[in-house]
Motif scaffolding. Structure first.
Motif, short mmCIF file in Angstrom:
data_model
loop_
_atom_site.label_atom_id
_atom_site.label_comp_id
_atom_site.label_asym_id
_atom_site.label_seq_id
_atom_site.Cartn_x
_atom_site.Cartn_y
_atom_site.Cartn_z
N LEU A 125 -6.83 12.04 1.39
CA LEU A 125 -8.28 12.14 1.27
C LEU A 125 -8.88 10.89 0.62
CD1 LEU A 125 -8.50 15.89 0.21
CD2 LEU A 125 -9.43 14.92 2.32
N PHE A 126 -8.24 10.40 -0.43
CA PHE A 126 -8.78 9.22 -1.10
C PHE A 126 -8.56 7.96 -0.25
CE2 PHE A 126 -9.10 12.09 -4.62
CZ PHE A 126 -10.21 11.63 -5.31
N SER A 127 -7.52 7.96 0.56
CA SER A 127 -7.35 6.85 1.50
C SER A 127 -8.46 6.89 2.55
CB SER A 127 -5.97 6.93 2.17
OG SER A 127 -4.93 6.73 1.24
N PHE B 15 4.44 7.31 -1.29
CA PHE B 15 5.48 6.28 -1.29
C PHE B 15 4.89 4.91 -0.93
CE2 PHE B 15 9.15 9.42 -0.11
CZ PHE B 15 9.08 9.96 -1.39
N ALA B 16 5.45 3.88 -1.51
CA ALA B 16 5.01 2.52 -1.18
C ALA B 16 5.62 2.08 0.16
CB ALA B 16 5.44 1.55 -2.28
N THR B 17 4.89 1.26 0.89
CA THR B 17 5.36 0.77 2.18
C THR B 17 4.72 -0.58 2.48
OG1 THR B 17 5.51 1.24 4.56
CG2 THR B 17 3.56 2.05 3.41
N ASP B 18 5.44 -1.41 3.20
CA ASP B 18 4.85 -2.67 3.65
C ASP B 18 4.78 -2.72 5.18
OD1 ASP B 18 7.49 -2.91 4.27
OD2 ASP B 18 7.87 -4.71 3.08
N THR B 19 4.91 -1.55 5.82
CA THR B 19 4.81 -1.46 7.28
C THR B 19 3.36 -1.66 7.70
OG1 THR B 19 6.58 0.19 7.18
CG2 THR B 19 5.41 -0.04 9.27
N THR B 20 3.17 -2.19 8.90
CA THR B 20 1.81 -2.40 9.43
C THR B 20 1.60 -1.53 10.65
OG1 THR B 20 2.61 -4.26 10.74
CG2 THR B 20 1.67 -4.76 8.58
N PRO B 21 0.34 -1.17 10.96
CA PRO B 21 0.07 -0.30 12.11
C PRO B 21 0.45 -0.96 13.44
CG PRO B 21 -1.82 -0.39 10.63
CD PRO B 21 -0.87 -1.45 10.18
N MET B 22 0.83 -0.14 14.38
CA MET B 22 1.04 -0.61 15.75
C MET B 22 -0.31 -0.72 16.44
SD MET B 22 4.36 1.55 17.11
CE MET B 22 4.33 0.70 18.70
N MET C 195 0.85 -1.19 0.00
CA MET C 195 0.00 0.00 0.00
C MET C 195 0.89 1.24 0.00
SD MET C 195 -1.33 -0.11 3.96
CE MET C 195 -0.26 -0.89 5.17
N ILE C 196 0.24 2.41 -0.20
CA ILE C 196 1.00 3.65 -0.12
C ILE C 196 0.91 4.21 1.30
CG2 ILE C 196 0.72 4.16 -2.58
CD1 ILE C 196 -1.45 6.19 -1.81
N ALA C 197 1.77 5.17 1.58
CA ALA C 197 1.90 5.68 2.95
C ALA C 197 0.61 6.30 3.47
CB ALA C 197 3.04 6.70 3.01
N SER C 198 -0.17 6.94 2.60
CA SER C 198 -1.43 7.53 3.07
C SER C 198 -2.41 6.46 3.51
CB SER C 198 -2.05 8.42 1.99
OG SER C 198 -2.39 7.66 0.84
N ASP C 199 -2.41 5.30 2.83
CA ASP C 199 -3.25 4.18 3.27
C ASP C 199 -2.82 3.70 4.65
OD1 ASP C 199 -4.67 4.17 0.88
OD2 ASP C 199 -3.35 2.69 -0.06
N LEU C 200 -1.51 3.64 4.87
CA LEU C 200 -0.99 3.20 6.16
C LEU C 200 -1.40 4.17 7.26
CD1 LEU C 200 0.77 1.44 8.00
CD2 LEU C 200 2.75 2.80 7.24
N LEU C 201 -1.29 5.46 6.99
CA LEU C 201 -1.68 6.45 7.99
C LEU C 201 -3.15 6.29 8.37
CD1 LEU C 201 -1.24 8.95 9.72
CD2 LEU C 201 -1.55 10.37 7.68
N VAL C 202 -4.00 6.08 7.38
CA VAL C 202 -5.44 5.92 7.67
C VAL C 202 -5.69 4.63 8.44
CG1 VAL C 202 -7.70 5.56 6.61
CG2 VAL C 202 -6.19 7.38 5.77
N ARG C 203 -4.99 3.56 8.10
CA ARG C 203 -5.15 2.31 8.87
C ARG C 203 -4.72 2.52 10.32
NH1 ARG C 203 -2.73 -2.93 6.20
NH2 ARG C 203 -3.50 -3.70 8.21
N CYS C 204 -3.69 3.32 10.52
CA CYS C 204 -3.27 3.64 11.89
C CYS C 204 -4.37 4.42 12.62
CB CYS C 204 -1.97 4.44 11.87
SG CYS C 204 -0.50 3.53 11.35
#
Length: 528
Positions: free
Chosen positions: A31-33, A164-171, A1-10
């Motif tokens: 916004l789209f995330s 940016f692409a990332t494979d990090t997961t939320p804490m 996913m991209i970083a904005s998706d990760l932020l929203v998941r967090c």
């Protein structure tokens, strides 16, 4: 996913349900995330309104409200509401966009050093300049914002990093860190001071409400019979129906609470914040015996130098003190303040002249009668705030929301949106004409998201509180006069019901109709 998706998941992991904000180019990915998430993005008409909504959400729920702005003016517009939350000890997380990292080393369009600007109005803030730090940063933002004493935090999100692409997961979110119990020696010292005093008095502050310590405070008061004067933001810590309530600390037109403080030989403060109320206003000497019970040590201040400080979780400390005093042989005198309380209540309940003009003070008893115990009143800042703080009887915590840290005008109309979304009770947003037109356009936001609260608008074509102070100092006022639109037409232009009572019978009827309706409404009170 991209970083904005990760932020929203967090954000989802933190339990966020609404993000209040204004869209911008630099926040497009975010916004789209949000669109593709379980979170509702609420577009508002001004970033200050978004911050006030997040602020009031934090006050009412204890969970950080979230507001969003873009870079430059979007971020600077957020600042007043963010600063208000920080001084009011309301948990809030602000997110702002920023230009791409490749242009931040030089002068560029709308680029400001927002992280530095937010430094003095937040508990913590940072730039998300790498996708791999998002999970830690979001978790820290919420942990710091919600940890006692709560406040505001800020995350800046550059637009290129967002994609940016990332494979990090939320804490995972965790239980909030809690303070330990008070130490036994300090408890014993407090007990000794209480037993030695003839006329103890409690000052209940914002912390008593904010930390959900009101039940334990009420048990302590019932056990001891010690009277309580609340700060403006401590209203509801003890019910004003209680025979121990002396209403608010700054008694204004009726001086009985101030008289009680002068008569007391021991002051116990519970969750008292100096930023809300200067102790020099009630502690006129330096020999007053003060016990400070709070989650943090007292600020060093000549006018507030406690004899003893009990730093602990307030509810735990009060519960242990109640247990100690319940088995104590001390008999507290409850007669010394009874006449003072009766005078306050008599003064508040005085009937207005039948043909007299409306005043804020005389309208408040009518408002109180048509509101249920659990209904929420949000006050804007101005002369009406002083009257609400001093004369509006409050029975439960978080049912009278007043900003008295930064004390910024314009909070009530957007705050009403957050309150309406956060509670099932009826909500009234009280404001003057000065504060109303600062954020009155958020009525459009309110109707768009389906809010149904009542705006109570006191109009006098003036910045009334400043006029009052100028006249007290100089015998005249300057620079405070206003002109206003026709507020009934203004209300109708947003598609909401407008009421303008002309007499006392109409006032009670129209307030009842407005609060009983399932529609958004505005009630204008033209002051004499």
């Amino acid at each position: 996913m991209i970083a904005s998706d990760l932020l929203v998941r967090c954000l989802e992991n933190e339990g966020v349900e609404h993000v209040f904000g204004v869209p911008g180019e630099e926040t497009e990915d975010l916004l789209f995330s949000l669109r593709d998430s379980e979170i509702t993005f609420v577009p508002v008409r001004h970033e200050q309104g978004a911050a006030f909504m997040a602020n009031v959400h934090g006050r009412l729920t204890g969970d950080a409200g979230v507001c969003l702005g873009t870079l430059g003016p979007g971020a600077t517009n957020l600042m007043t509401g963010v600063a208000d939350a920080n001084l009011d000890k309301a948990p809030l997380v602000a997110i702002t966009g920023q230009g791409g990292l490749e242009r931040l080393h030089k002068e560029s369009h709308q680029a400001l050093d927002i992280v530095s600007m937010f430094e003095s109005i937040t508990k913590w803030n940072t730039q998300l300049n790498d996708p791999d730090i998002i999970t830690e940063s979001v978790r820290k933002a919420f942990k710091v914002a919600e940890y006692e004493k709560p406040g505001a935090t800020h995350l800046e999100f550059p637009e290129d990093v967002a994609g940016f692409a990332t494979d990090t997961t939320p804490m995972d979110a965790r239980e909030r860190v809690r303070l330990g119990p008070p130490d036994a020696e300090s408890l014993q010292q407090v007990q000794t001071l209480l037993e030695a005093a003839d006329r103890s008095l409690i000052i209940a502050g914002n912390g008593a409400v904010r930390t959900n310590a009101t039940e334990r405070l009420r048990e302590f008061v019932e056990t001891t019979g010690i009277p309580v004067a609340s700060t403006y933001m401590g209203k509801g810590a003890i019910s004003d129906r209680s025979p121990q309530s002396l209403l608010t600390l700054d008694s204004g037109d009726h001086q009985e609470a101030s008289d009680a403080i002068e008569m007391a030989d021991l002051i116990v403060t519970v969750g008292y914040d100096i930023a809300e109320h200067d102790p020099a206003g009630w502690n006129t000497g330096t020999d007053t015996v003060i016990v400070h019970i709070d989650s943090e040590p007292a600020e060093v201040y000549e006018a507030y130098n406690p004899t003893l400080e009990l730093v602990c979780t307030l509810s735990t400390g009060l519960a242990k003190l109640t247990d100690l005093m319940a088995v104590s042989e001390t008999e507290f005198d409850e007669t010394w303040y009874r006449d003072l309380r009766e005078h306050i209540l008599k003064d508040i309940a005085a009937d207005p002249s039948e043909d007299g003009p409306f005043t804020v003070r005389t309208v408040l008893p009518v408002l109180r009668d048509v509101m249920n115990t659990e209904d929420v009143l949000i006050s804007d800042v101005g002369s009406h705030k002083m009257q609400i703080a001093q004369n509006f009887l409050t029975y439960e915590p978080n049912t009278c929301i007043i900003s008295n840290g930064l004390a910024s005008m314009g909070i009530s109309v957007p705050g009403g949106i957050a309150a309406d979304l956060a509670t099932d009770a009826a909500v009234v947003a009280a404001t003057g004409d000065g504060g109303f037109l600062m954020n009155g356009v958020e009525i459009e936001t309110a109707t768009r998201v389906g809010c149904t609260y009542t705006i109570l608008l006191f109009s006098d074509d003036d910045y009334g509180l400043i006029s009052e102070k100028q006249r007290a100092h100089r015998g005249e006022s300057f620079g405070t006069g206003l002109t206003n639109p026709d507020f009934m037409t203004f209300a109708e232009s947003f598609g909401i019901e407008g009421y303008r009572p002309e007499n006392w019978d109409e006032l009670e009827e129209m307030l009842g109709d407005a609060l009983g309706s399932d529609e958004m409404s505005l009630v204008e009170i033209q002051l004499g």
